[in-house]
Design an enzyme around this catalytic site. Structure first.
Site: not given
Lengths: 342, 342, 342, 342
Positions: C149-151
């Site tokens: 995931g990006c975060y």
């Protein structure tokens, strides 16, 4: 002086919130009722947290409003649904309608631009088109006022005096207009997402925007003959503000002199010194309209630039200005707020 | 195929950085020297951290460049200082100049728009005006090319074919142009602070912008007679992108057909289907120019909308396109990058 | 080298468009199929005009894809719907899944964070968690990779080496993260309108964001014991970019030395000189992750700042990086694009 | 009630303009003099066109002010130059100083954070640190008040009551703060250009920001022992607003209860219901500070989120609030303006 109790119909949109912002500091009005169709039952603080510090009535459905406690109505409902609602309100109420439903005096024009017949043609006859700078006296005695559209106000405020004085060719009017995103309202549409709007710019509804009908109507009255201006709206990556760049065939100095004289006494319309031009940020959050006049390098052509905040002078502020007139209040009451910059 | 060693003069500005971004991925060029006047001695990574991952030569003063290691020059220096610098470079170098210094073929026009006499009038005669879509053959054999200005490219790419074909009235051209802030460069000016630009919009240099001289020159050539267009630049609260909305007296369908045919084979100019209009975000970071044609509701009037990225097709990308032609490379080499959205 | 034919499932979202942008310039892959549920039947040019210059297959429904023409799949579908889709694909396909559906190795953790049981628990066992910098070898031989995931990527890339080396207290990790709006996707939600996001900033899902489960999983593996970090996401008024500010109990110089050594050979992760910190704009549009390390003025505390583009290194770029590994291609193929600034 | 005649020193900066915006609508103050060093001789309309509709005194140099016509002074001059100016003013004037020059009570702390000895150590002893919510009584009888810094106000308003009540560990305070660009003032710096700020985010002065000295001073007083908080400022791509995310070791419910009780009677500080968090856009242009309290998922940890408008509650609005107290006026006079949204 007594306090006027007002209802705001459609308080969950941006023009509704703007009415609340301004009216909650108005010396002669108090907010008696707030309606919101889908958000009935919620508080204004839920819907607009920036207004949470106010003590406001809850959002209700329109048919839950106790009209005995209401003297005047601001109607900020969507276009097309407004006609029936206003027709059903008690006749003693003063009403300013912010929608487009009653702006076109000719039902045929309404049908052309909105694609369906007008449902309240009798009521239409009673409505006053409400741009205070040009219809002040009519507004004072009106029961229902149709508030001028945001693009339209920016475009016609400088044009009407020019055409009335015959200072520009009515067949040669090009209005290149740019608006902030709040003009599109709060509906959740892909086209208005931050990601779709920021860092970019585009024209839309080119040669087909509905505000054209309203512009035609008012410019034709001013010129005393049919006028069809070119008008192109564009979407700016900013929240508030409309700027209209208008190209005319006419002498700039004469046009500037005429506008400066015409608006000299107006509290909310200001003509800049010749050759100076305004920015939308100079009117952010205020009820002012600024106008600049420049001589084009093509002899005999003039460039007019006008700006206003679409949610204030282009909607909610103008509506309060109209209501002030209808109620016999000072026209500037509740509208002294200055622009917020930066 | 041999690799061309290029120098970028004025690498500390935005067009300089953009040249580095594009050239560092160019299959046939390598960056041999970078100059920056006040920032000489610093690294490109200090000045532009987004380029820190590249292995680049240090920033030096121009007189420190070893010209033996250089085959071609991109000159991204400020206007007015460029003339002397280019006059002093070795004659064997291919040069694309991104400044305005050699764009006006008539020294009198230069003096009128820039307020001082041109210092290199002999050199001016040798320079080719470099908009590849119209001057491709001349560019191929040129030693020095004057890269078209950003506003100018957006305005004239769709207009030249229309005027050449006599499809619009040359006395009736209104160009309403809007540009992102990067067009103003990286100089620290109050007017370009975030706080002064964001959430606002304004026109500037109304009826007096210097790019007008260049527009006049090219439109007059196309029309075969003197043309003076109305041109108003505006500043958008966004980094990149120019959109020009141009109003013409002429038949829209004929104009669309002409443009579609004229640009059918062009790799970087695209005419949208009739009635569709482009947005600046569709070309952000790419070398493309998109054109839309719409019939105005006034019969016989046409609205043209053209967009490009002012730093790419309006400056550094166009410069590489010109240099590719000068070097006999494929015109699209190093320019395949797509737009970045959102 | 043969060309791999890829399908992109969910091409009408931002990560889908970003895959198209990058893959259309990839030397070893070609786009064979594009699917979009509600927009099936439209062209990519309709849905994303910035990609209109490409020659792309039409958008179809998933069950219309001819799998005989496909070698590998990027799955960019919404969370929760992905499990079934991937379970139904031919087993010979290499798959990178950009959703969260297969990132949590423990089905109980999945159920806790997503509120329903995992539908494909057997398939889950086969999936490799795909952050190339830490799972490179496993990814090379995987059939299905769950893209980080990006975060999570922004947070854990600098933290894993620190925890593995025991250089910070695992009970004292505070991750204050800020993301651009594109991380929320293209769904039309009021909260993501331009008017609701621009000129403002707020935290959301405080103490409850779903990415926490994934952060817990990876930090616990690194520390060799359960880790529960504090994590607060915020929404930035910008399109792209995540910046994580992480507070640690540990010696900054040692942490910097460890990270610099650990990432020295990585093509996409760069540790800045001690005391320097990165900005999201330095990686806009690129596949790079930049890390800065600063000693807090509290002795024994360290501030880590990491940035990446949520749509590239945080999603589509990372997915291509994983697929390159799975296909035996150079890891950087198709990912050389530099950041776009300004 | 008599009207107080005020001078604004440093009226050409953003806090100066904000003082003019608010004071021009204040019922008990009138603007008698405006000074601006480099812009002396210009009108306020030239420098800030959004204020052009006001009738204001011209900008002059400080030594041109007729102090006989002035009762009170707002000093919005740059840091370091302020000390001498205030020392030279007539002793009968009430003064609110918006600079940092008199905020640190300990001259040694001043020297440490500002790099030079304080020039007016005797005067310093007379100055009252002016955060009204905590120093109301002292402010009422003060002659000179040092207005709290913008970051500091956002950070310490929620923290002081918590530390006073012993509800959080003073050695475990992490303040992650984010500010809009207007906090940097109007000076023309490359770092604050639109192109350098928009579409990006970064931390700055990490572990070294000067506001730390002021935070230390006030938190130490509250805790009754030395406190050194971690504090990281970041720059947001927006004009106005500070949001501080503060991580504490302490019970969230107890902290929320304490803050709700402590600020129950405050007109400008509002504690949201437990678990709700504020956004900077809720206070844009207003003098309000909103506080949210959330329990972290780590038991025993609390996340505090506080927002204010750096130019209003963080500067000019707070200054007027202080001056109202000094003059015996209602504390909210002239500060009723609501937030502007969108």
């Amino acid at each position: 002086m007594t306090t006027t109790r007002v209802a705001i119909l459609g308080a969950s949109g941006y023009t509704g919130a703007e009415l609340v912002r301004l009216l909650s500091r108005h010396p002669n009005m108090e907010i008696a009722a707030l309606t919101a169709d889908r958000k009935a039952g919620q508080s204004m603080a839920d819907v607009f947290p920036h207004l949470a510090i106010l003590d406001l009535p809850p959002l209700t459905a329109i048919d839950e409003v106790d009209w005995n406690g209401v003297d005047a109505v601001f109607c900020a409902l969507p276009h097309a649904t407004t006609q029936k609602v206003i027709a059903g309100l008690p006749k003693r109420l003063k009403i300013v309608d912010l929608s487009a439903d009653f702006r076109l005096e000719d039902p045929a024009a309404y049908e052309k631009w909105y694609g369906h017949a007008h449902a309240e043609r009798e009521l239409q006859k009673e409505v006053v088109y409400g741009l205070p700078e040009f219809y002040r006296e009519k507004v004072k005695s009106a029961r229902i006022v149709a508030n001028t559209g945001c693009y339209v106000a920016a475009a016609i405020i400088p044009l009407i005096p020019v055409l009335e004085a015959g200072l520009a060719d009515p067949d040669w009017i090009i209005i290149d207009a740019k608006s902030g995103v709040s003009g599109a309202g709060r509906a959740a549409k892909e086209a208005n997402l931050f990601t779709e709007v920021s860092e970019g710019f585009h024209a839309y509804s080119v040669a087909g925007h509905r505000h054209m009908g309203e512009i035609d109507q008012e410019l034709s009255k001013a010129a005393g003959r049919p006028v069809t201006a070119s008008f192109t709206p564009h979407l700016l990556p900013q929240n508030r503000g409309i700027l209209a760049t208008t190209y005319l065939k006419g002498e700039a100095q004469a046009i500037h002199a005429r506008l400066a004289e015409r608006f000299a006494g107006e509290p909310f319309v200001h003509v800049l010194p010749f050759g100076r031009t305004p920015a939308t940020r100079h009117v952010r959050g205020s009820n002012h309209c600024l106008i600049g006049v420049v001589a084009d390098r093509q002899p005999g052509r003039t460039i007019l630039i006008s700006v206003l905040d679409n949610l204030v002078k282009g909607a909610s502020g103008q509506a309060i200005q109209n209501m002030n007139l209808m109620l016999g209040l000072p026209e500037t009451a509740g509208l002294e707020q200055l622009a917020l910059f930066p």
